[in-house]
Design a protein around this motif. Structure first.
Motif, PDB file in Angstrom:
ATOM      1  N   GLN A 111      25.447 114.906  99.295  1.00 55.46           N
ATOM      2  CA  GLN A 111      26.056 115.931  98.455  1.00 55.46           C
ATOM      3  C   GLN A 111      25.821 117.328  99.036  1.00 55.46           C
ATOM      4  N   TYR A 125      38.886 118.785  94.549  1.00 56.99           N
ATOM      5  CA  TYR A 125      38.041 119.939  94.265  1.00 56.99           C
ATOM      6  C   TYR A 125      38.870 121.225  94.279  1.00 56.99           C
ATOM      7  N   SER A 159      36.270 124.035  90.986  1.00 57.70           N
ATOM      8  CA  SER A 159      34.916 124.245  91.499  1.00 57.70           C
ATOM      9  C   SER A 159      34.506 123.040  92.336  1.00 57.70           C
ATOM     10  N   GLN A 166      31.739 122.653  93.820  1.00 56.04           N
ATOM     11  CA  GLN A 166      30.342 122.292  93.531  1.00 56.04           C
ATOM     12  C   GLN A 166      30.273 121.275  92.401  1.00 56.04           C
ATOM     13  N   ASP A 167      31.021 121.531  91.334  1.00 55.17           N
ATOM     14  CA  ASP A 167      31.016 120.602  90.205  1.00 55.17           C
ATOM     15  C   ASP A 167      31.591 119.251  90.616  1.00 55.17           C
ATOM     16  N   ALA A 168      32.669 119.269  91.421  1.00 54.26           N
ATOM     17  CA  ALA A 168      33.298 118.019  91.837  1.00 54.26           C
ATOM     18  C   ALA A 168      32.335 117.158  92.646  1.00 54.26           C
ATOM     19  N   ASN A 204      28.913 117.400  92.727  1.00 54.46           N
ATOM     20  CA  ASN A 204      27.702 117.051  91.970  1.00 54.46           C
ATOM     21  C   ASN A 204      27.960 116.019  90.885  1.00 54.46           C
ATOM     22  N   ARG A 205      29.232 115.864  90.469  1.00 58.72           N
ATOM     23  CA  ARG A 205      29.540 114.857  89.449  1.00 58.72           C
ATOM     24  C   ARG A 205      29.522 113.433  89.998  1.00 58.72           C
ATOM     25  N   VAL A 206      29.616 113.273  91.286  1.00 63.74           N
ATOM     26  CA  VAL A 206      29.702 111.938  91.888  1.00 63.74           C
ATOM     27  C   VAL A 206      28.322 111.290  91.913  1.00 63.74           C
ATOM     28  N   ASN A 207      28.231 110.060  91.454  1.00 64.25           N
ATOM     29  CA  ASN A 207      26.982 109.292  91.472  1.00 64.25           C
ATOM     30  C   ASN A 207      27.109 108.106  92.426  1.00 64.25           C
TER      31      ASN A 207
END
Length: 951
Positions: A101, A134, A137, A139-141, A143-146
């Motif tokens: 990430q 993306y 944002s 960053q949000d896209a 950081n949302r990935v697990n």
């Protein structure tokens, strides 16, 4: 779109047809070893005259090919489409996925968004694959990935294939680069299905009509090494292989991904291929061996033209900014006859608008440049070492891949040892004419070299331990082999990060530094004696050259120290241990470069010592001074006002690094470190050994500390510190004054009038100050030595050493013939003389009675009582507070009243029976009658500097 391609193709053809034949300029750089030149067999160009046998066969060939400026749009109107495929399966969860990430955030935000030549798509896959969206944002896209699920390469290939493009926003794509990362194997599909997906993907890449490259990144020993090896060959050009594993560090995977992306981004739209062939017996030197024909990468740059006082220059003044377009490159050659000049044919190969062009170049000029200057020779030596390291890494990789025998590895290990010795012995400092930028570049080269050598040592050791090639070892070997192509991109990213890191913290200081102007009259008035004294032993710059250097307005002169740091120094900086004060003056830039260089060669602890509680730990040494004294830290000096103006802006980061090993770790308390060091330097003065140079340095540093106290608003606090020390014992404790050396430095930095006010017009109060100082030094040293001994025993010993008990107090070497002396100052001086005259081989008997704090004090009769009623009430109250079960008989209200009353009036008001008996204090087995010479010396010192060792 077809019409636009046809138009662009026609434009290209017309542009090339109307251009003159490309001409190349070659420069052969050779190391000079002879001083009597003779005419060489070559005749082309100046500098071809060399002494027969005076140059080595291995020489560096540099070439420049000027291009027409109208080609700029053709060469720069390119887009590189980068597709990053990241494995987010369950095995990547935790720290590995966090690293991915962070790498993706760097690729999107720090590189792709500011590089118009790069278009980036991110594919994330497990058992399914999708394109990361993306538009908002990023960053949000990200950081949302697990990370979860299984692994399907087929799904990833299908998604990547859907992302392939030949044009982006109207601009043709000239190159597609896929970065494929995984930590395992496909767990969802059979081998035949995976192979079918790979073939389909390969065909899609071939249909693009432009260059396509697939780079692969393996993470952990469980990755499918053979599959990734095949995958990197699916493009039109073979890709690179990178590998790391969890044991390489918590940031290793992120570093590999960022490094690979930097390599791709920095080469986007800037490189062309050059096919080169040598005539005769001359050969190109490559990591794979010597070759007659090679294809190398040339960098396309726009360069400012040199001014010319000709009519042609005036005519060209209307051209865009006096610029020219160049292709630059260099490569090593092995000359059959070192003094001749090579015969080279060059063909420029590039792709424009999906057309492959081959343009022959006429070699118009070939010349030789001899490397003679000491600084240039060092640079040449480092380049040779880099070349040898690349060659050795390729040989080692092949030996591991082919499971070479023990003899092969013995030879490689010997070459590796020789290479390490040569790198260690490179002398970067002390060369006249080597500017700061060149020295920094050399240190950066050596840093990368050392890292590569360390990895090769590790590979050899792993191979010998494993007795063969494992998947992990093969992956590491190939990663090392391909790492030779990352040097330039890695260095560029490091420099970019230096500029951008902590910009907000240093921006103000940098702005102020840029506004400073050097007073030329100050530097002009410096005597030759001053210039000789204020002279950096590493960079060979004196203070005038340093201040007037137009390329660096952030360097200042100071002196070296050798220190040790405990963890306590983070909270109390003056607890740094001063191992030694160097008499050598060094500049701030030089000491930082020396530290960085030593860190890369030998590690942090070897360079600066780090933090340790062990006083006997090995001292870190970054460099040495003129007398070979160790240096691992640095403090600045006041030399001129212009110099001091720079020092004031650089003092905070300098102290931050000195105390915390972090330039941003500054705390105002660290300013006391200068006063502490000054006090330490004063305590080291010796009438038998102190020389003029040491005194001159001391006076210069005293001026520095006095200027700091005045200019940083410290005068009031320093004065208060000294007054509190003189007035009461509360001002002498270690929590108020951590290091007594700080007090010495504080006293000598106060103005004369303030000192008269504190110590009297004629110094009549200095005697009591001296006694207080020695007494506190005794207490601290004795408390440290006898930390497991009763305080009463220590107090008795300190009291005896300070005040004595009359005649015969000290025995064993000194005979007291003088009558008893009244007055604490005289008694203390006598005690010091007696200790200094004792025989160090014999113990000293001191009549030091144990201090009895109860002597003469009548203890009041105190009866301690207790009450069952109160105890029962407290139990009920506590149960209710903790939520424990209560019985019906427990009266909570009544219990609260009893407890409240007890808290208000104390246990005496409740009544009860008296408790008798008292635990007897433990006896101390310390015998104060026998005190060795070393013990007395130790209690008479502070931080290992004796106060009572001399009369």
């Amino acid at each position: 779109m077809g019409a636009s391609k046809s138009t662009l193709s026609q434009t290209i053809q017309e542009t090339i047809q109307n251009s003159d034949l490309l001409e190349a300029k070659l420069i052969l750089e050779s190391i000079a070893s002879g001083d009597q030149p003779e005419q060489s067999h070559g005749t082309a160009g100046d500098g071809a005259s060399v002494a027969s046998g005076s140059v080595s066969k291995e020489q560096l060939l540099k070439l420049q090919i000027p291009l027409p400026m109208e080609w700029t749009s053709l060469l720069q109107n390119k887009r590189t489409h980068v597709i990053v495929a990241a494995d987010k399966s369950g095995s990547m969860s935790g720290n590995p996925w966090r690293q991915v990430q962070q790498a993706l955030l760097y690729m999107i935000g720090d590189v792709a968004s500011v590089n118009p030549s790069v278009a980036l798509d991110v594919v994330i896959y497990n058992d399914k694959a999708s394109l990361l969206q993306y538009a908002g944002s990023y960053q949000d896209a990200v950081n949302r990935v697990n990370a979860d699920g299984m692994t399907s390469f087929a799904a990833a290939f299908s998604c990547i294939k859907d992302c392939l493009k030949t044009e982006i926003q109207g601009t043709p794509v000239s190159k597609t680069v896929v970065v494929f990362m995984t930590d395992g194997a496909d767990t969802c599909n059979r081998g035949a299905d995976i192979d079918r997906s790979v073939r389909s993907w390969k065909e899609a890449l071939a249909r693009l009509g432009h260059e396509a490259i697939v780079h692969v990144v393996g993470f952990s020993a469980q990755h499918d090494y053979n599959f990734l090896g095949r995958l990197r060959n699916t493009g039109t050009t073979a890709g690179l292989f990178r590998y790391t594993e969890p044991s390489d560090g918590t940031e290793a995977l992120k570093a590999k991904l960022q490094e690979l992306f930097d390599f791709v981004a920095l080469s986007a739209g800037r490189e062309v291929d050059m096919l080169m062939k040598l005539e005769g017996e001359d050969r190109f030197y490559t990591p794979d061996g010597s070759k007659q024909t090679v294809t190398i990468k040339g960098e396309v740059v726009v360069e400012e033209q040199e001014e010319e006082s000709t009519e042609e220059a005036e005519a060209a003044s209307s051209a865009e900014g006096q610029k020219r377009l160049l292709v630059q490159a260099d490569t090593w050659v092995v000359m059959a006859d070192p003094v001749t000049l090579p015969q080279v044919s060059i063909t420029l190969k590039m792709q424009v608008a999906q057309q492959d062009l081959e343009l022959p170049c006429l070699v118009k000029e070939t010349s030789r440049e001899l490397v003679k200057a000491p600084a240039d020779k060092v640079l040449w030596a480092v380049r040779v070492l880099e070349r040898n390291a690349d060659s050795l890494s390729v040989r080692l990789s092949k030996a591991i891949t082919n499971s070479g025998d023990g003899g092969t590895f013995d030879q490689l290990e010997k070459r590796l040892t020789r290479l390490q010795d040569r790198v260690t012995n490179v002398q970067v400092y002390g060369h006249k004419g080597m500017d700061k930028e060149l020295r920094r570049a050399l240190l950066e080269h050596l840093k990368e070299l050392q890292g590569k050598i360390d990895r090769m040592h590790s590979l050899v050791a792993d191979f010998r331990r494993a007795q063969g090639s494992s998947v992990s070892l093969l992956a590491k070997a190939n990663d090392l082999r391909f790492s030779t192509q990352f040097t330039k991109s890695r260095r560029q990213r490091i420099m970019d990060k230096r500029v951008s890191k902590n910009v907000s913290a240093v921006q103000e200081a940098a702005a102020q530094l840029s506004m400073l102007r050097v007073d030329q009259s100050e530097t002009a008035n410096l005597s030759q004696n001053a210039l000789d004294f204020f002279h950096c032993v590493l960079s060979q710059y004196n203070v005038r050259e340093l201040l007037e250097d137009p390329d660096d307005n952030s360097d200042v002169l100071g002196f070296g120290l050798a220190i040790k740091r405990s963890e306590h120094a983070l909270d109390e900086p003056t607890l740094l241990y001063i191992h030694g004060v160097s008499g050598s003056l060094v500049s701030r830039t030089s000491i930082l470069e020396a530290l960085e260089h030593k860190i890369q060669l030998s590690g942090h602890l070897s360079a600066h010592g780090g933090f340790t509680f062990d006083q006997h730990a090995e001292l870190g040494v970054a460099t040495v001074g003129q007398a070979r004294e160790p240096i691992n830290s640095w403090l600045p000096l006041y030399i001129t006002k212009s110099h001091w103006d720079r020092v004031k802006l650089l003092l905070a980061p300098s102290l931050g690094y000195l105390c915390t090993l972090d330039p941003l770790g500054f705390d105002p308390k660290q300013q006391d470190v200068l006063l502490m060091v000054l006090g330490n330097m004063i305590s080291r003065l010796d009438p038998d050994t102190t020389g003029q140079h040491q005194l001159r340095l001391l006076f210069a540093f005293h001026r520095t500390c006095a200027a700091m106290v005045a200019d940083f608003g410290m005068a009031e606090a320093v004065e208060e510190k000294v007054r509190n020390f003189c007035s009461s014992i509360q001002g002498r404790t270690k929590d108020v004054l951590a290091n007594l050396y700080t007090l010495i430095g504080s006293v000598v930095c106060l103005p004369r009038e303030t000192l008269k006010d504190i110590f009297g017009e004629n110094g009549e109060k200095l005697g009591s100050f001296w006694v207080s100082f020695i007494a506190e030094a005794y207490r601290r040293a004795a408390g440290q030595m006898y930390k497991d001994t009763s305080d009463n025993v220590v107090d008795g010993l300190v009291d005896c050493l300070l005040h004595g008990e009359g005649q015969g107090v000290i025995q064993g070497g000194a005979t007291q013939t003088e009558p008893p002396i009244s007055g604490p100052t005289e008694a203390l001086l006598t005690r010091c003389r007696e200790v200094a005259s004792c025989n160090t081989a014999q113990p000293i008997k001191v009549d030091a009675p144990v201090f009895d704090p109860a002597a003469g004090v009548t203890a009041p009769e105190v009866k301690v009582k207790t009450s069952r009623k109160v105890d029962r009430a407290m139990e009920i109250w506590a149960k209710e507070k903790l939520g424990c079960p209560l019985s019906k008989k427990d009266d909570v209200t009544a219990a609260k009243k009893v407890v409240t009353r007890w808290l208000d009036f104390g246990p005496q008001s409740v009544g009860g029976a008296q408790i008798e008996g008292e635990k007897e204090a433990e006896k101390d087995d310390y015998n104060p009658e026998l005190v060795t010479q070393s013990i007395v010396n130790t209690v008479a010192q502070q931080d290992n500097v004796q106060y009572c060792g001399r009369r």
